[in-house]
Motif scaffolding. Sequence first.
Motif, short mmCIF file in Angstrom:
data_model
loop_
_atom_site.label_atom_id
_atom_site.label_comp_id
_atom_site.label_asym_id
_atom_site.label_seq_id
_atom_site.Cartn_x
_atom_site.Cartn_y
_atom_site.Cartn_z
N GLU A 1 0.88 -1.16 0.00
CA GLU A 1 0.00 0.00 0.00
C GLU A 1 0.92 1.22 0.00
O GLU A 1 2.14 1.08 0.11
N THR B 1 0.36 4.35 1.91
CA THR B 1 0.32 5.32 3.01
C THR B 1 1.63 5.36 3.80
O THR B 1 2.17 6.44 4.07
N GLU C 1 -2.07 -12.45 -2.14
CA GLU C 1 -3.40 -12.82 -1.69
C GLU C 1 -3.93 -13.97 -2.52
O GLU C 1 -3.45 -14.23 -3.63
N TYR D 1 -5.92 -9.17 -7.05
CA TYR D 1 -4.68 -9.50 -7.74
C TYR D 1 -3.52 -9.43 -6.76
O TYR D 1 -3.66 -8.93 -5.66
N GLU E 1 -3.40 11.59 0.43
CA GLU E 1 -3.07 11.70 1.85
C GLU E 1 -3.01 13.18 2.20
O GLU E 1 -2.40 13.97 1.47
N TYR F 1 -5.61 3.35 11.66
CA TYR F 1 -6.76 4.27 11.64
C TYR F 1 -7.27 4.68 13.02
O TYR F 1 -7.12 3.96 14.00
P1 HAM Z 1 -7.01 -0.89 1.42
O1 HAM Z 1 -8.45 -0.94 1.83
O2 HAM Z 1 -6.13 -1.98 1.88
O3 HAM Z 1 -6.47 0.51 1.93
O4 HAM Z 1 -6.91 -0.78 -0.15
C1 HAM Z 1 -7.62 0.20 -0.87
C2 HAM Z 1 -8.24 -0.42 -2.11
O5 HAM Z 1 -7.22 -1.07 -2.88
C3 HAM Z 1 -9.25 -1.51 -1.84
O6 HAM Z 1 -10.51 -0.97 -1.53
C4 HAM Z 1 -9.25 -2.27 -3.15
O7 HAM Z 1 -10.07 -1.62 -4.10
C5 HAM Z 1 -7.81 -2.14 -3.60
N1 HAM Z 1 -7.11 -3.41 -3.32
C6 HAM Z 1 -6.58 -3.82 -2.17
N2 HAM Z 1 -6.04 -5.06 -2.31
C7 HAM Z 1 -6.25 -5.42 -3.59
C8 HAM Z 1 -5.93 -6.58 -4.37
N3 HAM Z 1 -5.25 -7.61 -3.87
N4 HAM Z 1 -6.30 -6.61 -5.67
C9 HAM Z 1 -6.97 -5.56 -6.22
N5 HAM Z 1 -7.29 -4.45 -5.54
C10 HAM Z 1 -6.94 -4.37 -4.25
C11 HAM Z 1 -5.19 0.93 1.78
O8 HAM Z 1 -4.37 0.40 1.08
C12 HAM Z 1 -4.88 2.20 2.54
N6 HAM Z 1 -3.48 2.55 2.30
C13 HAM Z 1 -5.82 3.31 2.10
C14 HAM Z 1 -5.52 4.60 2.80
C15 HAM Z 1 -4.83 5.64 2.30
N7 HAM Z 1 -5.88 4.91 4.03
C16 HAM Z 1 -5.41 6.11 4.34
N8 HAM Z 1 -4.77 6.56 3.30
#
Ligand code: HAM
Length: 420
Positions: free
Chosen positions: A81, A83, A114, A121, A130, A261
Amino acid sequence: MNITRAKGTRDIFYDEMDNFSKIEEEIRKVCMLHNINEIRVPVFEQAELFARGVGDGTDIVTKEMYTFEDRGGRSMTLRPEFTAGVVRAYLENGFASKASPVKLWYNGTAYRYEKMQKGRYREFRQFGVEIFGASSYRAEIEAIVIAKEVLESIGLMNKLKLKINSIGCTECRKKYTEKLREYLKDKIDGMCTDCKNRYEKNIMRIIDCKEDLEIKKSMPMITDNLCEECKNDFENVKSMLDSLNIDYEIDKTIVRGLDYYNKTVFEFVSKDLDLAVGGGGRYDTLVETLGGTPTNAVGFALGLDRIEMLVKDLNKSYKKYVDMYFVVTDDEAFKVAYNLGEKLRKLDIITDIDILDRSFNAQLKYASKINAKNIGIIGENELKAGIITVKNMENSSQVTADLDAKVIKDVIKLLNKKGE
Ligand code: HAM
């Protein structure tokens, strides 16, 4: 040797790429209109950044990270991710001394090992924002509105639900988790293995586990156990969303899968697929956890692969049409057409030309395969007369014109209109 792409990765091309380009175009536009600065951070970082930042009890850190030792013996991780990386960049580059709030956006690939599923994916794309230095609920509103505007601009908002919750500050969460622990004390033995682990390491995650729902029916929820300040902030978020006519649902089970969070958290979820396309919230302690001074922060990320999947279902085409395809009969005609093409491109006319020295008919076939809107024929007669024949491929109307880019641009416009 048959080398194929790694499981969970994608090649994105043609129609899918057109969808991604459209989504990215809208992202850039919305961020520009909200005065957000773009940031690019590395694809790999020291493994410890994510262990500390995302939380070493989370699924991401315990099960999903691509961590490897580099040739210098350092433990590195492909970003799961953005952040944590953005916070690291905020600290390392002294962004705290910039005008506050610091507002950043990014778009790029992230990596999580995953299990493969629809829309899931191992290499996927995230766009996110941010915002640092804002303690007010106004920052949550700005984050939610930006995400909503991006989703709206590509026609997805009526397929999605915005779910919000508040998971409180450190203080109210401390009291709440004691209450929850007490409630679950004599029930935990009968619960799923994941929840047993969570009871020890990350009790808040028991809330969003879909198992043992009977036991959870009367479980105390954090949303009902907020301190005055958190309650007020959440009320402010809700009332501002109301005033903006943004529909939302309070979902007390949203606690998010990452540890950083506090207070407001939110997700955009597909109504049909029950799949999150994005999520985020406030994370006031992460900057400090990663070595900075206490700094308020709010952000979100949208998953572009999932968004593109929904865009595909809309059956809209974001294909960029070729405005003009030159059909030429010999090298002399190629020379004239190529020079003209360069001038047309300067006038924003998307132009293509045969480079295979194919027959007239083969060039026409290719023009229709690439959906050229117009063809510009330069043959023997046209060369002699110093003209071009422009034909609209959709309505078959055709005219001859001087070999002048501005004139041809007007001709194309005129011919396109005839078909409307
Ligand atoms: P997260 O909910 O882990 O949040 O990921 C955000 C979005 O990334 C998910 O809602 C989904 O649409 C997409 N996503 C996550 N994993 C996958 C995957 N394996 N394949 C496809 N799409 C995926 C975060 O990552 C936090 N960093 C969000 C954040 C930013 N919070 C504060 N600032």
